[in-house]
Design an enzyme around this catalytic site. Structure first.
Site, PDB file in Angstrom:
ATOM      1  N   LYS A   1       4.196  89.314 -52.316  1.00 41.91           N
ATOM      2  CA  LYS A   1       3.857  90.759 -52.487  1.00 41.91           C
ATOM      3  C   LYS A   1       3.858  91.610 -51.214  1.00 41.91           C
ATOM      4  O   LYS A   1       4.325  92.728 -51.143  1.00 41.91           O
ATOM      5  CB  LYS A   1       2.587  91.195 -53.387  1.00 41.91           C
ATOM      6  CG  LYS A   1       2.809  90.749 -54.883  1.00 41.91           C
ATOM      7  CD  LYS A   1       1.481  91.213 -55.596  1.00 41.91           C
ATOM      8  CE  LYS A   1       1.804  90.958 -56.948  1.00 41.91           C
ATOM      9  NZ  LYS A   1       0.650  90.757 -57.801  1.00 41.91           N
TER      10      LYS A   1
ATOM     11  N   LYS B   1      11.084  83.702 -63.405  1.00 43.52           N
ATOM     12  CA  LYS B   1      10.025  83.577 -64.314  1.00 43.52           C
ATOM     13  C   LYS B   1       9.998  85.036 -65.262  1.00 43.52           C
ATOM     14  O   LYS B   1      10.053  85.922 -64.722  1.00 43.52           O
ATOM     15  CB  LYS B   1       8.564  83.353 -63.956  1.00 43.52           C
ATOM     16  CG  LYS B   1       8.007  84.104 -63.053  1.00 43.52           C
ATOM     17  CD  LYS B   1       6.351  83.893 -62.941  1.00 43.52           C
ATOM     18  CE  LYS B   1       5.760  85.103 -62.228  1.00 43.52           C
ATOM     19  NZ  LYS B   1       4.224  84.869 -62.035  1.00 43.52           N
TER      20      LYS B   1
ATOM     21  N   LYS C   1       6.189  90.701 -66.097  1.00 43.44           N
ATOM     22  CA  LYS C   1       5.887  92.097 -66.560  1.00 43.44           C
ATOM     23  C   LYS C   1       6.140  93.011 -65.318  1.00 43.44           C
ATOM     24  O   LYS C   1       6.527  94.172 -65.540  1.00 43.44           O
ATOM     25  CB  LYS C   1       4.495  92.482 -67.028  1.00 43.44           C
ATOM     26  CG  LYS C   1       3.254  91.931 -66.329  1.00 43.44           C
ATOM     27  CD  LYS C   1       2.070  91.738 -67.221  1.00 43.44           C
ATOM     28  CE  LYS C   1       1.110  90.893 -66.404  1.00 43.44           C
ATOM     29  NZ  LYS C   1       0.114  90.130 -67.300  1.00 43.44           N
TER      30      LYS C   1
END
Ligand code: TYM
Length: 334
Positions: free
Chosen positions: A114, A197, A200
């Site tokens: 991130k 993967k 969301k």
């Protein structure tokens, strides 16, 4: 002998869970509630790291609870609660933060990914301390096992290190937990990019199967899943990641072996196979969607379940934090 304990958590960060959440984690939660003393929480404090809109967070938290019940959690058989209702999570998280090295926390891949993507000025300190709050979630309940998907393995390792470190420094206090991570299904992949993967936070939602999406939308997504070269339906993650992912999903939802499913499709093409996967997924999810919507019609019932769950969770968590505070030298209030 008392049953071994499990704890796990899921973030209420979206309007629906996805198939990866279910197959990687929640399906095991449902099974383990029959054999273990099970604690499951909707981790709303963790969700704050993605700065959700308050109204949406409230809505997604209740929708998460309704989905967990519709997927098979039984409040008579497990303790289901919302993380922020049990204050001891924050209390132990701080203790864990004080025991974690800065470098150690910097090596967590989710933080690294991130911060590399958004820059350290654009992500909150909460993203950095996130794994220590997760360690607190687990250790407060003296959980023996933690059913999660593959992407949480590193966080479980950190939790084990912190438990061991604390026990070594202050005396036996925490159970050192183990991850309960499946061999097959611990990582479900994006249907459009079967090397990443299912998530969301993917850039496009077209590879994501949402539990609460309509049967039509999910059928369309599966029928347009990326497949591989060739035309045989064979499990081969290196050469055929797309087909292998669909085979994993088919097998996990039907309980049939991959070899058995492959046999059904000998001499047939990818189109027939994708049609069959769509049918299996839709048949499985349609009653879950209906049950979730029905449960959401009665929020008072959901809140009663959560209030009972919080009371049960708090009893365990408060005993742990009391012991921890004493051991580390904080004096009790007179
Ligand atoms: P979260 O909310 O991202 O995901 C919930 C669970 O779903 C699993 N999962 C997957 N499994 C297989 N394939 C996928 N594509 C996939 N995507 C997600 C996750 O591994 C997870 O088990 N940090 C946790 C929440 C948490 C927690 C805890 C878990 C907070 N405290 C304590 C266990 C114990 C998370 O973000 O999960």
């Amino acid at each position: 002998m008392s049953k071994p304990r499990v704890l796990s958590g899921i973030q209420p960060t979206s309007g629906s869970f996805h198939l990866g959440n279910y197959l990687g984690a929640v399906k095991q939660w449902v099974e383990l509630q029959n054999t273990h003393d099970a604690f499951y929480c909707v981790v709303d404090l963790h969700a704050l790291t993605s700065s959700p809109n308050p109204e949406e967070l409230r809505k997604n938290t209740l929708t998460s609870v309704a989905q967990l019940l519709a997927l098979g959690l039984d409040p008579e058989n497990c303790t289901l609660f919302v993380q922020s209702h049990v204050v001891a999570h924050n209390q132990l998280a701080w203790v864990m933060e004080c025991m974690t090295g800065f470098g150690e926390a910097s090596r967590m891949t989710q933080f690294k990914d991130k911060s590399a993507k958004n820059g350290t000025d654009r992500i909150g300190v909460g993203v950095f301390t996130y794994p220590m709050l997760m360690a607190a979630d687990i250790l407060l309940y003296q959980a023996h096992q933690v059913p999660v998907g593959e992407d949480q393995r590193q966080h479980i390792e950190l939790t084990r290190d912190l438990a061991g470190r604390f026990n070594h420094q202050f005396g036996e206090t925490f159970v050192v937990p183990e991850g309960f991570i499946l061999k097959e299904g611990a990582k479900i992949y994006d249907l459009q990019d079967p090397t990443s993967k299912m998530s969301k936070s993917a850039e496009s939602l077209s590879g994501l199967i949402e539990i609460l999406d309509t049967p039509q939308a999910n059928t369309k997504k599966i029928k347009s899943a990326v497949t591989d070269t060739g035309r045989e339906v064979i499990f081969d993650t290196a050469e055929k990641p797309g087909i292998s992912n669909l085979l994993t999903i088919f097998s996990a939802l039907t309980g049939r072996t991959i070899a058995d499913i492959q046999n059904d499709f000998v001499g047939k093409g990818y189109g027939d196979f994708k049609g069959a996967v769509a049918e299996v997924v839709v048949d499985y999810l349609t009653p879950v969607r209906e049950k979730t919507l029905e449960l959401l019609d009665d929020p008072t019932h959901l809140r009663t379940i959560l209030s009972d769950g919080a009371a049960k969770a708090e009893a365990v968590a408060n005993a742990t934090i009391k012991d921890v505070y004493e051991k580390i030298g904080l004096i009790a209030r007179g």
